[in-house]
Design an enzyme around this catalytic site. Structure first.
Site, PDB file in Angstrom:
ATOM      1  NE  ARG A   1      -0.045  -1.779  -9.577  1.00 20.36           N
ATOM      2  CZ  ARG A   1      -0.638  -3.003  -8.825  1.00 20.36           C
ATOM      3  NH1 ARG A   1      -0.279  -4.326  -9.699  1.00 20.36           N
ATOM      4  NH2 ARG A   1      -1.463  -2.934  -8.187  1.00 20.36           N
TER       5      ARG A   1
ATOM      6  CD1 TRP B   1      -8.190   4.261 -14.002  1.00 18.58           C
ATOM      7  CD2 TRP B   1      -6.285   3.251 -14.764  1.00 18.58           C
ATOM      8  NE1 TRP B   1      -7.856   3.331 -12.997  1.00 18.58           N
ATOM      9  CE2 TRP B   1      -6.704   2.646 -13.301  1.00 18.58           C
ATOM     10  CE3 TRP B   1      -5.175   2.582 -15.091  1.00 18.58           C
ATOM     11  CZ2 TRP B   1      -6.058   1.636 -12.504  1.00 18.58           C
ATOM     12  CZ3 TRP B   1      -4.724   1.527 -14.315  1.00 18.58           C
ATOM     13  CH2 TRP B   1      -5.050   1.200 -13.290  1.00 18.58           C
TER      14      TRP B   1
ATOM     15  CG  HIS C   1       2.706  -1.967  -5.596  1.00 18.04           C
ATOM     16  ND1 HIS C   1       2.197  -3.162  -5.879  1.00 18.04           N
ATOM     17  CD2 HIS C   1       2.194  -0.913  -5.509  1.00 18.04           C
ATOM     18  CE1 HIS C   1       0.852  -2.844  -5.838  1.00 18.04           C
ATOM     19  NE2 HIS C   1       0.733  -1.623  -5.864  1.00 18.04           N
TER      20      HIS C   1
HETATM   21 ZN1  ZEM Z   1      -2.325   1.740  -9.054  1.00 21.11          ZN
HETATM   22  N1  ZEM Z   1      -3.239   0.171  -9.333  1.00 21.11           N
HETATM   23  N2  ZEM Z   1      -3.408   2.018  -7.158  1.00 21.11           N
HETATM   24  N3  ZEM Z   1      -1.063   3.277  -8.440  1.00 21.11           N
HETATM   25  N4  ZEM Z   1      -1.123   1.579 -10.891  1.00 21.11           N
HETATM   26  C1  ZEM Z   1      -2.770  -0.356 -10.638  1.00 21.11           C
HETATM   27  C2  ZEM Z   1      -2.236  -0.258 -11.788  1.00 21.11           C
HETATM   28  C3  ZEM Z   1      -1.237   0.652 -11.730  1.00 21.11           C
HETATM   29  C4  ZEM Z   1      -4.255   1.073  -6.969  1.00 21.11           C
HETATM   30  C5  ZEM Z   1      -4.533  -0.166  -7.747  1.00 21.11           C
HETATM   31  O1  ZEM Z   1      -5.419  -1.010  -6.879  1.00 21.11           O
HETATM   32  C6  ZEM Z   1      -4.008  -0.525  -8.858  1.00 21.11           C
HETATM   33  C7  ZEM Z   1      -1.230   4.167  -7.247  1.00 21.11           C
HETATM   34  C8  ZEM Z   1      -2.373   4.041  -6.472  1.00 21.11           C
HETATM   35  C9  ZEM Z   1      -3.155   3.063  -6.413  1.00 21.11           C
HETATM   36  C10 ZEM Z   1      -0.063   2.494 -11.169  1.00 21.11           C
HETATM   37  C11 ZEM Z   1       0.506   3.440 -10.330  1.00 21.11           C
HETATM   38  C12 ZEM Z   1       0.089   3.849  -9.006  1.00 21.11           C
HETATM   39  C13 ZEM Z   1      -3.941  -1.791 -10.705  1.00 21.11           C
HETATM   40  C14 ZEM Z   1      -3.843  -2.777 -11.938  1.00 21.11           C
HETATM   41  C15 ZEM Z   1      -4.651  -1.733  -9.765  1.00 21.11           C
HETATM   42  C16 ZEM Z   1      -5.786  -2.667  -9.042  1.00 21.11           C
HETATM   43  C17 ZEM Z   1      -2.904  -3.893 -11.610  1.00 21.11           C
HETATM   44  C18 ZEM Z   1      -2.855  -4.775 -12.512  1.00 21.11           C
HETATM   45  O2  ZEM Z   1      -3.935  -5.619 -12.860  1.00 21.11           O
HETATM   46  O3  ZEM Z   1      -1.917  -5.203 -13.387  1.00 21.11           O
HETATM   47  C19 ZEM Z   1      -4.879   1.412  -5.723  1.00 21.11           C
HETATM   48  C20 ZEM Z   1      -6.214   1.055  -5.068  1.00 21.11           C
HETATM   49  C21 ZEM Z   1      -4.328   2.632  -5.599  1.00 21.11           C
HETATM   50  C22 ZEM Z   1      -4.510   3.849  -4.436  1.00 21.11           C
HETATM   51  C23 ZEM Z   1      -5.751   4.059  -3.835  1.00 21.11           C
HETATM   52  C24 ZEM Z   1      -0.335   5.042  -7.175  1.00 21.11           C
HETATM   53  C25 ZEM Z   1       0.204   6.010  -6.137  1.00 21.11           C
HETATM   54  C26 ZEM Z   1       0.597   4.834  -8.317  1.00 21.11           C
HETATM   55  C27 ZEM Z   1       1.964   5.469  -8.614  1.00 21.11           C
HETATM   56  C28 ZEM Z   1       2.204   6.896  -8.164  1.00 21.11           C
HETATM   57  C29 ZEM Z   1       0.356   2.107 -12.274  1.00 21.11           C
HETATM   58  C30 ZEM Z   1       1.450   2.942 -13.174  1.00 21.11           C
HETATM   59  C31 ZEM Z   1      -0.444   1.098 -12.708  1.00 21.11           C
HETATM   60  C32 ZEM Z   1      -0.525   0.367 -14.145  1.00 21.11           C
HETATM   61  C33 ZEM Z   1       0.384  -0.750 -14.093  1.00 21.11           C
HETATM   62  C34 ZEM Z   1       0.631  -1.670 -15.381  1.00 21.11           C
HETATM   63  O4  ZEM Z   1       0.993  -2.743 -15.337  1.00 21.11           O
HETATM   64  O5  ZEM Z   1       0.259  -1.142 -16.655  1.00 21.11           O
END
Ligand code: ZEM
Length: 306
Positions: free
Chosen positions: A42, A186, A46
């Site tokens: 993540r 998920w 970001h």
């Molecule tokens: Zn995420 N993502 N993401 N994402 N994401 C979260 C967690 C992780 C969205 C989003 O709002 C959120 C992509 C696209 C999008 C990862 C990778 C990628 C979380 C939870 C949210 C809310 C955060 C938390 O509470 O810690 C939205 C709206 C997206 C697009 C529509 C893309 C593209 C990614 C990578 C290629 C990953 C790995 C996580 C898990 C992080 C963790 O700490 O476990």
């Protein structure tokens, strides 16, 4: 006029050392699901996902999250954990830039968690002040729908297929109510990279749920599993799985959905497409010369002098 600066890409033996150090720190028994991997992924996403193709600003060059202006963005809440993990590596290998380290760590972590090999190129520089950090508000909001997802990802230069492939990263990790307001994971095994996220999107009956903090997400509880468990004495409590409204948009939208179906059925195609699109993500906004060195152009130098 300032000379364009270049930062040579690390040699492959230098990189081997860094990659090994990343693999060594992934196992974190006291953190989340036992792995630093998901939060590292993540962080890389970001750092790159601020890119705006029209103004050629943002992207993974610079490591702007070290500054409050970007690091303190509520959208980046929790990523200080990822930066703290990697700080240990930066201390050991001070020659690597933060911008290179944050991106290469994700590539190493994805591979180590069972995912595809992703092409990574180095040479990013770190900003020395916060002038070039783009305004907040460029990252997606999980509470929204398909129009919002397109607005955000088209701005970076991605198409619908690439948006769905990238979203497959939600096979990894979890939501934390104290970071994003959403809660839960998920998939059941969130430290293993696979196409399970797409399968679950299609087969489960997702129901809207309002959390105690008022945030709405989608959940699925396997009722059969609960009944069976009531009889089993030491059965583990089945954990409710979740989806963000933006995840659900992928199965409701007629142009996104066929890609979800393809990736659910063909793990190999998903891996191939994910590897390509993640490599593209990490290169957003990065211009290279003939030798592959990054050229920091005038428009990137000037940035936001607000
Ligand atoms: Zn995420 N993502 N993401 N994402 N994401 C979260 C967690 C992780 C969205 C989003 O709002 C959120 C992509 C696209 C999008 C990862 C990778 C990628 C979380 C939870 C949210 C809310 C955060 C938390 O509470 O810690 C939205 C709206 C997206 C697009 C529509 C893309 C593209 C990614 C990578 C290629 C990953 C790995 C996580 C898990 C992080 C963790 O700490 O476990």
């Amino acid at each position: 006029m300032a000379q364009p600066q270049t930062n040579p890409t690390p040699s492959s033996s230098q990189l081997d050392h860094v990659a090994q150090a990343v693999r060594d720190l992934l196992h974190q028994p006291d953190y989340d699901d036992g792995s630093a991997g998901p939060v590292l992924v993540r962080l890389a996403w970001h750092s790159a996902g601020t890119y705006d193709a029209a103004s050629k600003t943002g992207g993974s060059n610079g490591a702007g999250m070290r500054y409050e202006k970007e690091g303190g963005d509520p959208a980046n809440a929790g990523l200080q954990h990822a930066r703290a993990f990697l700080e240990l590596i930066k201390k050991k290998f001070s020659w690597i830039t933060y911008a290179d380290l944050w991106t290469v760590a994700a590539v190493v972590a994805i591979k180590e968690m069972g995912g595809p090999e992703i092409r990574w190129r180095g040479g990013r520089t770190d900003f020395t002040d916060d002038n070039k950090i783009p305004p907040r508000g460029r990252l997606p909001d999980g509470a929204q729908g398909a129009d919002h997802i397109r607005h955000i990802f088209y701005r970076m230069g991605f198409n619908d297929q690439e948006i769905v492939a990238l979203s497959g990263a939600h096979n990894l990790g979890r939501c934390h109510s104290d970071r994003s307001g959403f809660e839960g994971k998920w998939v059941n095994n969130p430290t293993r990279f696979s196409n399970t996220y797409f399968k679950l999107l299609l087969v489960n009956d997702w129901k809207k749920k309002t959390l105690e903090n008022g945030v709405e997400q989608y959940v699925y509880v396997d009722e059969d599993m609960i009944e069976e468990d009531e009889d089993a004495e030491d059965a583990e409590e089945p954990e409710e799985l979740m989806m963000l409204p933006t995840d659900i948009a992928l199965i409701q939208d007629p142009s996104f959905r066929p890609w979800v179906e393809l990736y659910a059925e063909h793990k190999d195609i998903f891996f191939d497409h994910f590897a390509k699109v993640f490599a593209k993500l990490l290169e957003l906004g990065i211009k290279r010369d003939r030798n592959g060195n990054i050229v920091n152009e005038e428009n990137q130098q000037d940035g936001y002098k607000s």
